[in-house]
Design an enzyme around this catalytic site. Structure first.
Site, PDB file in Angstrom:
ATOM      1  N   ALA A 134       0.506  -1.236  -0.114  1.00 56.80           N
ATOM      2  CA  ALA A 134      -0.029  -0.016   0.142  1.00 56.80           C
ATOM      3  C   ALA A 134       0.725   1.139  -0.062  1.00 56.80           C
ATOM      4  CB  ALA A 134      -1.015  -0.197   1.510  1.00 56.80           C
ATOM      5  N   GLU A 147      -0.407  -9.461  -1.604  1.00 56.27           N
ATOM      6  CA  GLU A 147      -2.141  -9.549  -0.932  1.00 56.27           C
ATOM      7  C   GLU A 147      -2.827  -9.121  -2.705  1.00 56.27           C
ATOM      8  OE1 GLU A 147      -3.158  -8.208   3.114  1.00 56.27           O
ATOM      9  OE2 GLU A 147      -2.287  -6.752   2.219  1.00 56.27           O
TER      10      GLU A 147
HETATM   11  N1  T1G Z   1       4.294   3.293   0.224  1.00 59.28           N
HETATM   12  C1  T1G Z   1       5.168   4.744  -0.506  1.00 59.28           C
HETATM   13  N2  T1G Z   1       6.676   5.123  -0.639  1.00 59.28           N
HETATM   14  C2  T1G Z   1       7.696   3.850  -0.815  1.00 59.28           C
HETATM   15  C3  T1G Z   1       6.447   2.726  -0.696  1.00 59.28           C
HETATM   16  C4  T1G Z   1       5.501   2.563   0.308  1.00 59.28           C
HETATM   17  N3  T1G Z   1       4.503   1.307   0.509  1.00 59.28           N
HETATM   18  N4  T1G Z   1       8.150   1.509   0.046  1.00 59.28           N
HETATM   19  C5  T1G Z   1       8.513   2.419  -0.422  1.00 59.28           C
HETATM   20  N5  T1G Z   1       8.539   3.481  -0.704  1.00 59.28           N
HETATM   21  C6  T1G Z   1       9.299   4.893  -0.668  1.00 59.28           C
HETATM   22  C7  T1G Z   1      10.451   4.952  -0.068  1.00 59.28           C
HETATM   23  O1  T1G Z   1       9.805   5.838   0.803  1.00 59.28           O
HETATM   24  C8  T1G Z   1      11.729   5.875  -1.271  1.00 59.28           C
HETATM   25  O2  T1G Z   1      11.291   6.810  -1.478  1.00 59.28           O
HETATM   26  C9  T1G Z   1      11.108   5.367  -2.060  1.00 59.28           C
HETATM   27  O3  T1G Z   1      10.413   4.383  -2.506  1.00 59.28           O
HETATM   28  C10 T1G Z   1      12.563   3.744  -1.965  1.00 59.28           C
HETATM   29  O4  T1G Z   1      12.457   2.807  -1.481  1.00 59.28           O
HETATM   30  C11 T1G Z   1      -2.723  -3.090   2.527  1.00 59.28           C
HETATM   31  C12 T1G Z   1      -0.798  -1.812   5.025  1.00 59.28           C
HETATM   32  C13 T1G Z   1      10.553  -2.060  -1.452  1.00 59.28           C
HETATM   33  C14 T1G Z   1      11.815  -3.289  -0.382  1.00 59.28           C
HETATM   34  O5  T1G Z   1       6.180  -2.457   4.080  1.00 59.28           O
HETATM   35  O6  T1G Z   1      10.085  -2.345   1.807  1.00 59.28           O
HETATM   36  O7  T1G Z   1       0.910  -2.950   1.800  1.00 59.28           O
HETATM   37  O8  T1G Z   1      13.032   8.148  -0.320  1.00 59.28           O
HETATM   38  O9  T1G Z   1      14.974   3.824  -0.009  1.00 59.28           O
HETATM   39  O10 T1G Z   1      15.979   0.451  -0.361  1.00 59.28           O
HETATM   40  O11 T1G Z   1      -2.002  -4.862   3.542  1.00 59.28           O
HETATM   41  O12 T1G Z   1      11.052   0.612   0.304  1.00 59.28           O
HETATM   42  O13 T1G Z   1      12.946   7.977  -2.395  1.00 59.28           O
HETATM   43  O14 T1G Z   1      12.024   9.018  -1.520  1.00 59.28           O
HETATM   44  O15 T1G Z   1      13.480   1.600   0.642  1.00 59.28           O
HETATM   45  O16 T1G Z   1      15.608  -0.498  -2.970  1.00 59.28           O
HETATM   46  C15 T1G Z   1       3.732  -2.673   3.274  1.00 59.28           C
HETATM   47  C16 T1G Z   1       8.469  -1.042   2.363  1.00 59.28           C
HETATM   48  C17 T1G Z   1       3.437  -1.084   2.934  1.00 59.28           C
HETATM   49  C18 T1G Z   1       7.565  -2.180   2.201  1.00 59.28           C
HETATM   50  C19 T1G Z   1      12.888  -1.053  -2.005  1.00 59.28           C
HETATM   51  N6  T1G Z   1       5.243  -2.734   1.849  1.00 59.28           N
HETATM   52  N7  T1G Z   1       9.495  -0.919   1.067  1.00 59.28           N
HETATM   53  O17 T1G Z   1      13.600  -0.736  -1.240  1.00 59.28           O
HETATM   54  O18 T1G Z   1      14.424   1.552  -1.824  1.00 59.28           O
HETATM   55  S1  T1G Z   1       1.754  -1.687   4.155  1.00 59.28           S
HETATM   56  C20 T1G Z   1       6.129  -2.571   2.840  1.00 59.28           C
HETATM   57  C21 T1G Z   1       9.795  -1.471   1.417  1.00 59.28           C
HETATM   58  C22 T1G Z   1       0.427  -2.406   3.472  1.00 59.28           C
HETATM   59  C23 T1G Z   1      -1.790  -3.866   2.917  1.00 59.28           C
HETATM   60  C24 T1G Z   1      -1.024  -2.758   3.843  1.00 59.28           C
HETATM   61  C25 T1G Z   1      11.491  -0.899   0.029  1.00 59.28           C
HETATM   62  C26 T1G Z   1      11.413  -1.611  -0.631  1.00 59.28           C
HETATM   63  P1  T1G Z   1      12.550   7.898  -1.834  1.00 59.28           P
HETATM   64  P2  T1G Z   1      13.685   2.281  -0.613  1.00 59.28           P
HETATM   65  P3  T1G Z   1      15.208   0.306  -1.377  1.00 59.28           P
END
Ligand code: T1G
Length: 690
Positions: free
Chosen positions: A66, A108
């Site tokens: 998300a 999901e």
């Molecule tokens: N939403 C918004 N921005 C995101 C994002 C996300 N989910 N994931 C990453 N970014 C942005 C981050 O802030 C950064 O921005 C850029 O992308 C690169 O990220 C309904 C409620 C995917 C493994 O927890 O683990 O789904 O700083 O530096 O090292 O059930 O990002 O460049 O402006 O981390 O290559 C669940 C979170 C959400 C995954 C990539 N998903 N992201 O790693 O790059 S909750 C997560 C990561 C959800 C549902 C629920 C990692 C990555 P900027 P990065 P990276």
């Protein structure tokens, strides 16, 4: 090709409709992406030529969850559930084509598809727990139906990103396609599914694995017991477990209702707010306002490490792990041999040890007994004894030996790096790289910018930190930099509290219950009370002196602040209690009962205040950097956001009022930082300091 919206297009390839998402940086499920999926599905279903549908992403990854930036905002665009229902109930087979990371809401969505294919380098996971959440789009009900309840709990409570090969073995992915050929592979697979009339598999209907676990509550009891220590203080892991229990014990829709209820509780709670803050704070820390991302980077292909002790060895391993050859210099052969042997032992003992890999890494290590061996290194990191005279002597030599353009770094944990740099003719190449012990394990790296450190050197080290798997925070030169300086503020109060009547185990208990892995007195018993203590010079002037003179030097002598049994279990010590009492009385004071609340406030609020001073002095770029330091280097519980976030959360007016109250009672150690006073006066918080 049909452009569905700014981030989505639809194409018909043969008899397969392909929905392509392209919403950098990680195709998160923003309103635009949800709309794109909803309308893309509508286009595919309306397209008579399409016998099957593929969902694929461009850019670095499949949907990584998300859009966290949308949390707490007004709902815009299509609802995720409607999108998922459109996919799951599609009369045409829908195939998810996965590369990069299919995470959270991304997985999901893929779990509502009838089939999933992936390239071998892909990874899948439901890491919402890292944000203080749980999978809120059916993942807690669908994942256990594919991988079984135990594996699902493991994945959801650890937030693991599982490699595609393992996903295939678990049935989470149906086929691996050739690396770099995802789109073609997925379209071919989809064509096959349609042509062979394969069933439209709905994960929600495959109940074997959850039914098999029904009537076995021990699965959950054992899992809770086995992970109690790891989950301590966190709400989200338990909520994730309860959802899997619901998947086992309830019909799908009822389980989904449990998931929604528990998700709602978590997302509106303080823990998740703190953990989401930490997620972005870590990424913010990598951005240096006056060092643009495209600043030149100095190639680092060979690293030198001076000192083969615990720190030197751990530092070397980071680079060896990242494929960079290291030359480690020691003064004596036996010390060098010991250092190299320790590194090998660390590899052989690590859980993930693979002999071939250990040999490959050890093959990148060269030992030397002379600094001249470092002449052609791109980066040299000094990890010698923490004395200014020794550091200056080493840097003067390095300045003469190392090639032009080499980076000269010191691992000092608090000495003045400008003074160290002053003995070289290239202060612009001098920087602090403050690793934390064990250096091959701890994620934090304090990168210390000295007065003359060049932007190229800074940018190079920030990028290198990412390459060796560290979370880097850029800080300025001041005693103790950010981490140790704030630790000093807490330690000062902890030591004063026991001189006023609190027992060491009271202070430790309060900080342990707050969420720290260990209190300061248990920590010093573990490290040894005699670090830096010299018997010949000891005159019983401090409690530590007295304890050490009594050979109560910590766990290693079976006694320190605490008494220890044969299994090193600690218990409060009547001996220490008496020593403390006598000390207090001898100092002319009377021991007093001190409340847990006072202990906590006197330990934590001076940390917040010290953080404010650090910001005033521009020794940290932003408040969240201070929080990243404490969460990744000093055990601050991530569900409390870090000292600065916590200060805002408690309310700066309260922190200021308490500091002023303590100042009136106990003196200038509690003098509020002018920044704290100003923020309160302006009705602002640290969060307003961008
Ligand atoms: N939403 C918004 N921005 C995101 C994002 C996300 N989910 N994931 C990453 N970014 C942005 C981050 O802030 C950064 O921005 C850029 O992308 C690169 O990220 C309904 C409620 C995917 C493994 O927890 O683990 O789904 O700083 O530096 O090292 O059930 O990002 O460049 O402006 O981390 O290559 C669940 C979170 C959400 C995954 C990539 N998903 N992201 O790693 O790059 S909750 C997560 C990561 C959800 C549902 C629920 C990692 C990555 P900027 P990065 P990276």
């Amino acid at each position: 090709m049909t452009e569905i919206n700014a981030v989505t297009r639809y194409d018909l390839e043969g008899d397969v409709g392909v929905i392509t998402l392209n919403s950098p940086p990680v195709n998160a499920l923003s309103a635009g992406v949800r709309d794109g999926l909803a309308n893309g599905m509508a286009a595919a279903l309306a397209d008579a030529g399409a016998k099957a549908v593929v969902i694929v992403c461009e850019g670095r990854t499949f949907i990584a969850g998300a859009d966290i930036t949308e949390f707490g905002g007004a709902q815009k665009g299509a609802s995720l559930f409607d999108v998922q229902n459109a996919i799951e109930n599609s009369p045409k087979p829908v195939i998810a084509a996965i590369h990069g990371t299919a995470l959270g809401g991304g997985l999901e969505v893929a779990l509502t598809c009838h089939y999933r294919v992936a390239v071998p380098s892909a990874r899948c996971g439901l890491p919402e727990v890292n944000l203080g959440l749980l999978p809120g789009a059916g993942g807690t009900q669908r994942l256990p139906r594919i991988v079984g309840p135990e594996k699902a709990m493991e994945m959801m409570t650890a937030g693991t990103h599982v490699p595609a090969k393992e996903c295939l073995a678990m049935g989470l992915v149906d086929e691996l396609v050739e690396e770099g050929k995802l789109r073609e592979g997925a379209v071919a697979f989809a064509h096959k599914v349609a042509a062979e009339g394969r069933p439209l598999k709905k994960v929600r209907e495959s109940n074997e694995k959850v039914e098999a676990a029904r009537g076995h509550p021990e699965i959950f009891a054992n899992f809770r017991k086995a992970n109690a220590r790891r989950f301590r203080g966190f709400l989200a892991p338990e909520y994730n477990i309860q959802c899997v229990e619901a998947a086992v014990n309830l019909p799908f829709e009822e389980g989904l209702a449990v998931e929604r209820k528990l998700f709602g509780e978590l997302i509106s709670g303080a823990q998740s707010a703190a953990q989401r803050y930490a997620f972005f704070a870590e990424r913010q820390a990598a951005k240096i306002p006056d060092v643009p991302d495209d600043t030149a980077v100095i190639p680092v292909n060979k690293v030198g490490v001076i000192g083969g002790g615990t720190m030197g060895g751990g530092i070397a391993m980071n680079f060896m792990n990242a494929g960079i050859p290291v030359t480690m210099v020691e003064v004596k052969q036996d010390a060098l041999d010991r250092g190299i042997a320790t590194i090998r032992r660390n590899y052989e003992r690590s859980r993930t040890a693979v002999p071939a890999e250990t040999e490959a890494r050890m093959g990148r290590l060269t030992g030397a007994l002379d600094l001249s061996a470092l002449a052609d290194c791109d980066l040299v990191i000094e990890a010698v004894f923490e004395r200014m005279d020794i550091k200056k002597e080493v840097f003067a030599k390095l300045d003469a030996i190392c090639k032009p353009g080499a980076i000269l770094a010191t691992n000092t944990s608090g000495l003045n790096i400008d003074e160290i740099a002053s003995v070289t003719k290239r202060p612009e190449a001098v920087i602090g790289l403050h690793f934390f012990s064990p250096a091959n394990v701890m994620k934090l790296l304090e990168i210390v910018r000295a007065d003359h450190t060049s932007k190229e050197v800074i940018n190079t080290c920030m990028k290198l930190a990412r390459k060796i798997g560290k979370i880097a925070v850029l800080v300025g030169v001041c005693p103790g930099f950010v981490g140790n300086r704030i630790l000093g503020a807490r330690q000062r109060e902890a030591n004063k509290l026991i001189m006023e009547g609190a027992m060491p185990w009271d202070v430790d208990r309060v900080l342990y219950d707050f969420g720290f892995p260990m209190g300061p007195f248990a920590m010093s018993d573990l490290a040894g009370l005699d670090i830096g203590w010299v018997k010949e010079r000891s005159k019983g002037e401090t409690i530590r002196d007295v304890l050490c003179e009594m050979d109560r030097r910590g766990q290693k002598t079976g006694a320190g602040w605490y008494d220890y049994d044969e299994n090193r279990n600690a218990k409060p010590s009547p001996v220490t209690e008496k020593i403390l009492h006598d000390f207090i009385v001898r100092s002319g004071a009377n021991p007093r009962k001190i409340s847990d609340e006072e202990i906590l406030e006197r330990c934590i609020y001076p940390m917040v205040n010290e953080g404010a001073k650090i910001l005033e002095e521009k020794k940290a770029i932003r408040p969240s950097d201070i929080d990243v330091v404490w969460e990744n280097g000093y055990g601050w519980p991530v569900y409390r956001g870090g000292p600065m976030w916590y200060g805002d959360h408690v309310g700066l007016p309260k922190v200021l009022a308490k500091m002023q109250e303590f100042q009136a009672q106990m003196g200038d150690a509690f003098t509020p930082a002018p920044l704290l006073e100003k923020l309160v006066a302006d009705g602002k918080s640290f969060a307003d300091l961008k």
